[in-house]
Design an enzyme around this catalytic site. Structure first.
Site, mmCIF file in Angstrom:
data_model
loop_
_atom_site.group_PDB
_atom_site.id
_atom_site.type_symbol
_atom_site.label_atom_id
_atom_site.label_comp_id
_atom_site.label_asym_id
_atom_site.label_seq_id
_atom_site.Cartn_x
_atom_site.Cartn_y
_atom_site.Cartn_z
ATOM 1 N N THR A 14 72.900 11.636 15.721
ATOM 2 C CA THR A 14 73.489 11.378 14.399
ATOM 3 C C THR A 14 73.437 9.889 14.103
ATOM 4 O OG1 THR A 14 75.660 11.284 15.419
ATOM 5 C CG2 THR A 14 75.010 13.403 14.497
ATOM 6 N N GLY A 15 72.305 9.250 14.437
ATOM 7 C CA GLY A 15 72.095 7.842 14.103
ATOM 8 C C GLY A 15 71.592 7.731 12.673
ATOM 9 N N GLY A 16 70.760 6.717 12.407
ATOM 10 C CA GLY A 16 70.263 6.506 11.043
ATOM 11 C C GLY A 16 69.620 7.767 10.467
ATOM 12 N N GLY A 18 69.634 10.924 11.760
ATOM 13 C CA GLY A 18 70.508 12.099 11.861
ATOM 14 C C GLY A 18 71.517 12.165 10.727
ATOM 15 N N THR A 104 66.907 12.461 18.194
ATOM 16 C CA THR A 104 67.001 11.396 19.185
ATOM 17 C C THR A 104 65.573 10.953 19.533
ATOM 18 O OG1 THR A 104 66.720 12.712 21.203
ATOM 19 C CG2 THR A 104 68.916 12.698 20.223
ATOM 20 N N SER A 105 65.478 9.944 20.408
ATOM 21 C CA SER A 105 64.152 9.630 20.955
ATOM 22 C C SER A 105 64.220 9.861 22.463
ATOM 23 C CB SER A 105 63.744 8.192 20.624
ATOM 24 O OG SER A 105 64.658 7.291 21.218
ATOM 25 N N LYS A 128 58.885 11.624 18.835
ATOM 26 C CA LYS A 128 57.470 11.603 19.250
ATOM 27 C C LYS A 128 57.272 11.922 20.727
ATOM 28 C CE LYS A 128 57.729 7.628 17.223
ATOM 29 N NZ LYS A 128 58.243 7.460 15.912
ATOM 30 N N LEU A 167 55.751 11.314 5.228
ATOM 31 C CA LEU A 167 54.400 11.492 4.667
ATOM 32 C C LEU A 167 53.751 12.745 5.277
ATOM 33 C CD1 LEU A 167 52.987 7.833 4.868
ATOM 34 C CD2 LEU A 167 53.951 8.978 2.874
ATOM 35 N N ASP A 237 54.724 2.832 20.111
ATOM 36 C CA ASP A 237 55.012 3.754 19.009
ATOM 37 C C ASP A 237 53.714 4.151 18.291
ATOM 38 O OD1 ASP A 237 56.999 4.949 16.948
ATOM 39 O OD2 ASP A 237 55.670 3.692 15.749
ATOM 40 N N LYS A 241 51.676 7.810 18.231
ATOM 41 C CA LYS A 241 51.212 8.496 17.014
ATOM 42 C C LYS A 241 49.716 8.808 17.119
ATOM 43 C CE LYS A 241 54.888 6.559 14.212
ATOM 44 N NZ LYS A 241 55.381 5.346 13.582
#
Ligand SMILES: NC(=O)C1=CN([C@@H]2O[C@H](COP(=O)(O)OP(=O)(O)OC[C@H]3O[C@@H](n4cnc5c(N)ncnc54)[C@H](OP(=O)(O)O)[C@@H]3O)[C@@H](O)[C@H]2O)C=CC1
Ligand SMILES: N[C@@H](CC=O)C(=O)O
Ligand code: NA
Length: 378
Positions: A14-16, A18, A104-105, A128, A167, A237, A241
């Site tokens: 529940t961060g940015g 979430g 989460t990551s 990711k 996107l 990162d 991707k």
């Protein structure tokens, strides 16, 4: 009148992103319920952050989405381990089923997706790690999913926001392949953070570029970076991707560290303990990147950080490149990403997708759009 199907939602993180997702989920729930013939009822049954969690008392008594934050703040319950959460969600009553949203990551949570999927619980995520770590995890996830080679009773996996935030990148790659096109190359600016950093540090015309370290701090404060900004600055990162895109296009990339990736982390800061310490230490290295900037400026070029997947050769590459200001990559603004897809059909003039590639709202939109797709399948 037909009975609406219940979709039970568990939100981990529940961060940015979430928070933005839960706010968009609440609005979607209202839209569904205000339809004259509601087809879907959304019930929030679990919400967690790293230190605590809130679990619904029972499936018929969910957590009000509008007050998830109060419920979580007043809870003293630790988060459930993924297998226990999967067991709980697997008991969701029909019609409809449960969906876990991983915001989460966290790699351990990513590694547990096959457990959720094999129990009939769908997974929607911007994380990711699940799709860009070792190839065996990738195979296990898609072998367990109903939209992979798993049984029809399995859960669905959707991860649009893992590349390019909201996107339509993953869906475009899938559409190209499923309609019989052959992707030969994908290239572009794949990181909102890196885009923002270089568009601000070295804007076209060379005017008003601030110090590099100040822009890193800005990118973090704007919610563009990974939970630990070093995961952006070390190029991983973008490498992740590229790994996801390459695998979707049929290249079995072993891991995001199995090809050349240029890190922008000064050697002296490679081993600092926290992301905060890293951001604090960065100003003393501004002169290093300033010198690279001046060198590019002398040639009349700008610096941009790009990723390339050469599907034909089966190779990926990630790093800093010089571009003419007139090049579409040179002219990007803000946190914009740009993806160019070269294919058999789009051979000389690529299919191009451009727009904001980081930030809580656009990422949450990608997650919610996937969630809506899953609701339609349950
Ligand atoms: N920000 C962006 O623009 C984009 C982000 N993403 C991806 O979205 C995900 C979230 O990013 P963002 O919201 O920015 O990151 P934040 O750091 O803001 O939020 C991460 C959240 O995950 C929680 N968390 C971490 N570990 C656990 C755990 N073991 N159990 C439960 N909760 C846990 C944290 O808890 P606590 O609050 O206690 O710290 C926090 O609430 C990442 O995977 C990121 O790569 C994808 C595209 C764009
Ligand atoms: N940190 C990432 C977030 C989205 O994936 C980025 O900057 O692109
Ligand atoms: Na996307």
């Amino acid at each position: 009148m037909s009975v609406p199907k219940n979709v039970y939602v568990a939100v981990i993180g529940t961060g940015g992103v979430g928070k933005a997702f839960l706010s968009q989920l609440e609005a979607l729930s209202h839209r569904y319920l205000s339809s004259p013939t509601p087809k879907t009822r959304i019930s929030l049954v679990y919400a967690a952050r790293s230190s605590k969690a809130v679990l619904a008392n029972a499936y018929h008594d969910p957590i009000p989405i509008s007050s998830w934050s109060d419920s979580l703040n007043s809870s003293s319950t630790p988060p459930l381990e993924p297998p226990a959460l999967a067991d709980f969600l697997a008991k969701a009553p029909a019609p409809g089923r449960a969906v876990v949203i991983d915001n989460t990551s966290n790699e351990d949570i990513a590694r547990s997706y096959p457990i959720f999927l094999s129990k009939g619980v769908s997974v929607v995520t911007p994380n990711k790690k699940a799709f860009s770590s070792d190839l065996d995890l990738w195979k296990a996830i898609f072998a367990a999913a109903a939209n992979g080679s798993g049984p029809a009773t399995a859960g669905y996996i959707y991860h649009e926001a893992s590349v390019g935030a909201g996107l339509p990148i993953i869906s475009t790659v899938k559409d190209l392949i499923e309609t019989g096109d052959i992707i030969t190359r994908i290239e572009g600016v794949l990181s909102g953070t890196m885009s923002f950093l270089f568009n601000s540090f070295m804007p076209i015309g060379g005017a008003n570029g601030g110090g590099f370290s100040a822009e890193v701090r800005n990118a973090r404060d704007l919610g563009y970076t990974e939970p630990d900004p070093r995961d952006d600055l070390n190029g991983l990162d973008v490498a992740r991707k590229c790994t996801v895109l390459a695998r979707l296009a049929g290249v079995p990339v072993a891991s995001p560290t199995s090809f050349p990736v240029q890190s922008l982390i000064p050697k002296e800061l490679e081993n600092v303990k926290t992301g905060e310490e890293f951001v604090d230490g960065l100003p003393q290295f501004d002169a290093q990147i300033e010198a690279v900037k001046q060198e590019a400026a002398k040639e009349g070029k700008v610096l941009r950080y790009v990723g390339t997947v050469d599907v034909t050769k089966g190779e990926c590459e990630v790093g800093l490149r010089k571009f003419d200001p007139s090049h579409p990559i040179g002219g990007l603004k803000g946190s914009d990403n740009i993806f160019s897809f070269y294919t058999k059909r789009y051979e000389t003039s690529p299919l191009v997708i451009q727009g904001s590639g980081a930030g809580a709202e656009v990422t949450a939109m990608g997650i919610l759009a996937d969630f809506i797709k899953v609701c339609g399948l349950l």
